[in-house]
Design a protein around this motif. Structure first.
Motif, PDB file in Angstrom:
ATOM      1  N   HIS A 273       0.831  -1.202   0.000  1.00  0.00           N
ATOM      2  CA  HIS A 273       0.000   0.000   0.000  1.00  0.00           C
ATOM      3  C   HIS A 273       0.868   1.255   0.000  1.00  0.00           C
ATOM      4  CE1 HIS A 273      -3.411  -2.464   2.149  1.00  0.00           C
ATOM      5  NE2 HIS A 273      -3.036  -2.988   0.988  1.00  0.00           N
ATOM      6  N   ALA A 274       1.883   1.267   0.870  1.00  0.00           N
ATOM      7  CA  ALA A 274       2.758   2.435   0.973  1.00  0.00           C
ATOM      8  C   ALA A 274       3.560   2.634  -0.315  1.00  0.00           C
ATOM      9  CB  ALA A 274       3.692   2.270   2.162  1.00  0.00           C
ATOM     10  N   TYR A 275       4.021   1.523  -0.899  1.00  0.00           N
ATOM     11  CA  TYR A 275       4.816   1.617  -2.129  1.00  0.00           C
ATOM     12  C   TYR A 275       3.981   2.148  -3.281  1.00  0.00           C
ATOM     13  CZ  TYR A 275       7.536   0.131  -6.191  1.00  0.00           C
ATOM     14  OH  TYR A 275       8.223   0.109  -7.388  1.00  0.00           O
ATOM     15  N   TRP A 276       2.767   1.666  -3.426  1.00  0.00           N
ATOM     16  CA  TRP A 276       1.904   2.147  -4.504  1.00  0.00           C
ATOM     17  C   TRP A 276       1.560   3.617  -4.322  1.00  0.00           C
ATOM     18  CZ3 TRP A 276      -2.147  -1.544  -7.014  1.00  0.00           C
ATOM     19  CH2 TRP A 276      -1.492  -2.686  -7.461  1.00  0.00           C
ATOM     20  N   ARG A 277       1.412   4.033  -3.045  1.00  0.00           N
ATOM     21  CA  ARG A 277       1.126   5.455  -2.814  1.00  0.00           C
ATOM     22  C   ARG A 277       2.298   6.316  -3.275  1.00  0.00           C
ATOM     23  NH1 ARG A 277      -2.942   7.803  -3.547  1.00  0.00           N
ATOM     24  NH2 ARG A 277      -1.633   9.313  -4.626  1.00  0.00           N
ATOM     25  N   THR A 278       3.507   5.814  -3.055  1.00  0.00           N
ATOM     26  CA  THR A 278       4.700   6.536  -3.510  1.00  0.00           C
ATOM     27  C   THR A 278       4.713   6.646  -5.033  1.00  0.00           C
ATOM     28  OG1 THR A 278       5.992   5.809  -1.597  1.00  0.00           O
ATOM     29  CG2 THR A 278       7.224   6.543  -3.533  1.00  0.00           C
ATOM     30  N   ILE A 279       4.382   5.549  -5.707  1.00  0.00           N
ATOM     31  CA  ILE A 279       4.316   5.557  -7.170  1.00  0.00           C
ATOM     32  C   ILE A 279       3.281   6.573  -7.650  1.00  0.00           C
ATOM     33  CG2 ILE A 279       3.742   4.190  -9.219  1.00  0.00           C
ATOM     34  CD1 ILE A 279       4.617   1.710  -7.613  1.00  0.00           C
ATOM     35  N   ALA A 280       2.121   6.553  -7.002  1.00  0.00           N
ATOM     36  CA  ALA A 280       1.055   7.481  -7.385  1.00  0.00           C
ATOM     37  C   ALA A 280       1.467   8.929  -7.159  1.00  0.00           C
ATOM     38  CB  ALA A 280      -0.210   7.165  -6.588  1.00  0.00           C
ATOM     39  N   ASP A 281       2.131   9.199  -6.039  1.00  0.00           N
ATOM     40  CA  ASP A 281       2.575  10.567  -5.751  1.00  0.00           C
ATOM     41  C   ASP A 281       3.570  11.049  -6.808  1.00  0.00           C
ATOM     42  OD1 ASP A 281       1.005  10.596  -3.511  1.00  0.00           O
ATOM     43  OD2 ASP A 281       2.639  10.190  -2.104  1.00  0.00           O
ATOM     44  N   GLU A 282       4.480  10.171  -7.196  1.00  0.00           N
ATOM     45  CA  GLU A 282       5.468  10.543  -8.215  1.00  0.00           C
ATOM     46  C   GLU A 282       4.791  10.809  -9.554  1.00  0.00           C
ATOM     47  OE1 GLU A 282       8.199   7.300  -8.237  1.00  0.00           O
ATOM     48  OE2 GLU A 282       9.243   7.954  -6.414  1.00  0.00           O
ATOM     49  N   PHE A 283       3.792   9.992  -9.895  1.00  0.00           N
ATOM     50  CA  PHE A 283       3.057  10.179 -11.146  1.00  0.00           C
ATOM     51  C   PHE A 283       2.304  11.506 -11.114  1.00  0.00           C
ATOM     52  CE2 PHE A 283      -0.501   9.647 -14.068  1.00  0.00           C
ATOM     53  CZ  PHE A 283       0.113   9.081 -15.186  1.00  0.00           C
ATOM     54  N   GLU A 284       1.663  11.808  -9.991  1.00  0.00           N
ATOM     55  CA  GLU A 284       0.915  13.060  -9.862  1.00  0.00           C
ATOM     56  C   GLU A 284       1.832  14.272 -10.018  1.00  0.00           C
ATOM     57  OE1 GLU A 284      -2.463  11.396  -6.702  1.00  0.00           O
ATOM     58  OE2 GLU A 284      -0.898  12.781  -6.050  1.00  0.00           O
ATOM     59  N   SER A 285       3.062  14.149  -9.518  1.00  0.00           N
ATOM     60  CA  SER A 285       3.990  15.278  -9.611  1.00  0.00           C
ATOM     61  C   SER A 285       4.390  15.568 -11.049  1.00  0.00           C
ATOM     62  CB  SER A 285       5.240  14.990  -8.769  1.00  0.00           C
ATOM     63  OG  SER A 285       6.031  13.963  -9.354  1.00  0.00           O
ATOM     64  N   ARG A 286       4.305  14.560 -11.917  1.00  0.00           N
ATOM     65  CA  ARG A 286       4.659  14.755 -13.329  1.00  0.00           C
ATOM     66  C   ARG A 286       3.444  15.119 -14.174  1.00  0.00           C
ATOM     67  NH1 ARG A 286       7.128   9.753 -12.287  1.00  0.00           N
ATOM     68  NH2 ARG A 286       5.653   8.704 -13.678  1.00  0.00           N
ATOM     69  N   ARG A 287       2.248  14.897 -13.635  1.00  0.00           N
ATOM     70  CA  ARG A 287       1.006  15.170 -14.364  1.00  0.00           C
ATOM     71  C   ARG A 287       0.162  16.156 -13.574  1.00  0.00           C
ATOM     72  NH1 ARG A 287      -0.302  11.573 -18.554  1.00  0.00           N
ATOM     73  NH2 ARG A 287       1.636  10.591 -19.251  1.00  0.00           N
ATOM     74  N   ALA A 288       0.427  17.416 -13.750  1.00  0.00           N
ATOM     75  CA  ALA A 288      -0.305  18.449 -13.016  1.00  0.00           C
ATOM     76  C   ALA A 288      -1.807  18.301 -13.235  1.00  0.00           C
ATOM     77  CB  ALA A 288       0.160  19.830 -13.468  1.00  0.00           C
ATOM     78  N   GLY A 289      -2.552  18.355 -12.159  1.00  0.00           N
ATOM     79  CA  GLY A 289      -4.001  18.259 -12.249  1.00  0.00           C
ATOM     80  C   GLY A 289      -4.541  16.844 -12.169  1.00  0.00           C
ATOM     81  N   THR A 290      -3.650  15.843 -12.049  1.00  0.00           N
ATOM     82  CA  THR A 290      -4.072  14.442 -11.964  1.00  0.00           C
ATOM     83  C   THR A 290      -3.956  13.952 -10.527  1.00  0.00           C
ATOM     84  OG1 THR A 290      -3.362  13.952 -14.223  1.00  0.00           O
ATOM     85  CG2 THR A 290      -3.629  12.085 -12.741  1.00  0.00           C
ATOM     86  N   THR A 291      -4.998  13.296 -10.059  1.00  0.00           N
ATOM     87  CA  THR A 291      -5.005  12.699  -8.719  1.00  0.00           C
ATOM     88  C   THR A 291      -5.267  11.198  -8.856  1.00  0.00           C
ATOM     89  OG1 THR A 291      -5.848  14.726  -7.703  1.00  0.00           O
ATOM     90  CG2 THR A 291      -6.103  12.687  -6.450  1.00  0.00           C
ATOM     91  N   ILE A 292      -4.428  10.400  -8.224  1.00  0.00           N
ATOM     92  CA  ILE A 292      -4.584   8.946  -8.250  1.00  0.00           C
ATOM     93  C   ILE A 292      -5.160   8.494  -6.915  1.00  0.00           C
ATOM     94  CG2 ILE A 292      -3.455   6.717  -8.563  1.00  0.00           C
ATOM     95  CD1 ILE A 292      -3.250   8.444 -11.037  1.00  0.00           C
ATOM     96  N   GLU A 293      -6.321   7.852  -6.968  1.00  0.00           N
ATOM     97  CA  GLU A 293      -6.935   7.276  -5.775  1.00  0.00           C
ATOM     98  C   GLU A 293      -6.854   5.752  -5.878  1.00  0.00           C
ATOM     99  OE1 GLU A 293     -10.914   8.690  -5.380  1.00  0.00           O
ATOM    100  OE2 GLU A 293     -10.314  10.752  -4.885  1.00  0.00           O
ATOM    101  N   ILE A 294      -6.287   5.112  -4.860  1.00  0.00           N
ATOM    102  CA  ILE A 294      -6.108   3.658  -4.883  1.00  0.00           C
ATOM    103  C   ILE A 294      -6.866   3.031  -3.720  1.00  0.00           C
ATOM    104  CG2 ILE A 294      -4.463   1.760  -4.865  1.00  0.00           C
ATOM    105  CD1 ILE A 294      -2.332   3.720  -5.832  1.00  0.00           C
ATOM    106  N   MET A 295      -7.705   2.063  -4.041  1.00  0.00           N
ATOM    107  CA  MET A 295      -8.432   1.311  -3.026  1.00  0.00           C
ATOM    108  C   MET A 295      -7.927  -0.130  -3.039  1.00  0.00           C
ATOM    109  SD  MET A 295     -10.660   0.862  -0.636  1.00  0.00           S
ATOM    110  CE  MET A 295     -11.695   2.332  -0.631  1.00  0.00           C
ATOM    111  N   HIS A 296      -7.409  -0.597  -1.905  1.00  0.00           N
ATOM    112  CA  HIS A 296      -6.963  -1.986  -1.780  1.00  0.00           C
ATOM    113  C   HIS A 296      -8.019  -2.758  -0.983  1.00  0.00           C
ATOM    114  CE1 HIS A 296      -2.810  -1.392  -3.219  1.00  0.00           C
ATOM    115  NE2 HIS A 296      -2.872  -0.218  -2.622  1.00  0.00           N
ATOM    116  N   ARG A 297      -8.472  -3.889  -1.520  1.00  0.00           N
ATOM    117  CA  ARG A 297      -9.432  -4.732  -0.830  1.00  0.00           C
ATOM    118  C   ARG A 297      -8.923  -6.169  -0.805  1.00  0.00           C
ATOM    119  NH1 ARG A 297     -14.692  -1.893  -1.475  1.00  0.00           N
ATOM    120  NH2 ARG A 297     -14.367  -0.252  -3.016  1.00  0.00           N
ATOM    121  N   PRO A 298      -9.250  -6.935   0.229  1.00  0.00           N
ATOM    122  CA  PRO A 298      -8.977  -8.376   0.191  1.00  0.00           C
ATOM    123  C   PRO A 298      -9.723  -9.004  -0.977  1.00  0.00           C
ATOM    124  CG  PRO A 298      -9.531  -7.658   2.409  1.00  0.00           C
ATOM    125  CD  PRO A 298      -9.849  -6.503   1.498  1.00  0.00           C
ATOM    126  N   GLY A 299      -9.164 -10.076  -1.526  1.00  0.00           N
ATOM    127  CA  GLY A 299      -9.753 -10.693  -2.711  1.00  0.00           C
ATOM    128  C   GLY A 299     -11.202 -11.108  -2.539  1.00  0.00           C
TER     129      GLY A 299
END
Length: 413
Positions: free
Chosen positions: A15-41
């Protein structure tokens, strides 16, 4: 612009690693927000329809490929990505992984990681019973070991009975051994005897032989796959049939930690069934090829993020923190864990990777298959009746496709 991602994970490090990936992506794409929902299978399967029918459905959604992906595609929730992947993106993936995301030559999803079904054994338990591993190379030898362990009041096999699908791992592995790729592809196409072919009936008969030995732990119907794995780690059962995704759970649960686990745990290929189809070509493997689909209504930036999420660097890191075998070619070289490396090497040698039967059939017929496997293993359904039941369910799916219906309604999840 918001990009919503539905994923499956119980791992806080992931979860923490994916949030880091999303934050880095958002920093390169102004105006884009990545929301990630993790659920058990299990929750994801139950809640999928309400998720897709919500006011803000996901743009990127988890899929097991095969029939599950086809159901999403027919319902309009899996975008055709063939054009986007034609620039070389598709060539990054192992053919055995990408095949489960391709329908009629069109690509409708992206594989993230692969898994291999194996028999995981606590050798300390076998040592107490003075049983050697090599006795379980064959199916008859495996059954003899199960019988001997039970006679010594040792639980031979742990299984997550409450989830039902673990029983289909036995049925699918047996049918793969007995009939191979050809018999499953014929049944999938509705050819010949379908799922009433002798290979499937024999697979059920062999599963019934196992069930007759009382192999599972007390109260197995109330335990999930994770709890079954923990029993083996603690030495309360000798073995469990599961996938490499449970290696992390084993490390967390094994008394003495990873050092003790490496000394005492062994991964075995599924036992060889006498008279099974001889392998004259490349290795055939049985397991999963999980990944993601892109909602047809998703913005283009969702595809850009998915390309990052399924890229080599991310998959290599996921191998370290989640025991994932990368679907990207070459990332196997970065798998540091010895046991996971052996799984990756087996998959690398595979010329054909058979997707779990229930996922290949999709949510409707797949559920019927899972239930039939459970009932055969517990002695409440004969092998021939199970084959007939599965075949009838798949015939209904094929009939629905022929008349313009959907190959397995997503609603059944």
């Amino acid at each position: 612009m918001v990009v919503r991602v539905e994923a499956i994970s119980r791992n806080d490090t992931v979860h923490a690693y994916w949030r880091t990936i999303a934050d880095e992506f958002e920093s390169r794409r102004a105006g884009t927000t990545i929301e990630i929902m993790h659920r058990p299978g299990g929750r994801y399967q139950v809640e999928l329809m309400s998720i897709l029918g919500s006011e803000h459905p996901p743009d990127i959604l988890y899929t097991w490929g095969g029939g599950h992906l086809n159901a999403l595609r027919e319902a309009g929730f899996a975008r055709d990505l063939t054009q986007q992947m034609s620039d070389g993106w598709a060539l990054e993936f192992k053919p055995g992984a990408l095949q489960n995301y391709t329908h009629d030559g069109r690509i409708h999803g992206v594989p993230m990681h692969m898994s291999l079904v194996s028999l995981y054994v606590n050798t300390a338990v076998l040592d107490r019973a003075e049983i050697s591993l090599d006795r379980m190379e064959t199916w008859d030898g495996f059954l003899a070991v199960v019988d001997e362990l039970r006679s010594r009041d040792i639980t031979p096999v742990a299984i997550g009975g409450s989830e039902i699908w673990p029983f289909s791992l036995y049925f699918g592995s047996l049918a793969q051994q007995i009939g191979g790729r050809r018999v499953f592809e014929s049944a999938l196409s509705g050819e010949g005897q379908g799922f009433q072919a002798p290979a499937f009936v024999q697979a059920g008969q062999e599963l019934a032989r196992l069930g007759a030995l009382d192999p599972f732990q007390r109260g197995f119907v109330d335990m999930d796959d994770g709890e079954a794995v923990e029993m083996v780690a603690r030495g309360e059962a000798a073995m469990v049939l599961t996938g490499n995704w449970r290696l992390e759970k084993m490390r967390w649960s094994w008394p003495g930690g990873e050092t003790a686990m490496r000394a005492q745990m062994r991964r075995l290929d599924f036992p060889q069934v006498q008279g099974s189809v001889p392998s004259n070509g490349p290795v055939e493997t049985f397991g999963g090829a999980d990944g993601f689909a892109v909602n047809s209504a998703a913005p283009e930036v969702a595809i850009d993020f998915l390309r990052v999420l399924t890229g080599r660097d991310v998959q290599s890191r996921m191998a370290e923190i989640a025991a994932d075998v990368p679907s990207v070619s070459g990332s196997d070289l970065n798998v540091a864990d010895p046991e996971l490396g052996r799984v990756a090497n087996t998959l690398l040698q595979s010329g054909y990777h058979q997707l779990y039967y229930d996922q290949a059939l999709g949510p409707v017929a797949g559920d019927v298959l899972n239930d039939a496997a459970l009932r055969v293993a517990t002695g409440t359904l004969s092998a021939s009746d199970a084959a007939m039941t599965i075949d009838a369910a798949w015939d209904d799916v094929l009939a629905g496709v022929a008349t313009g219906g959907q190959p397995g309604s997503v609603a059944a999840e």
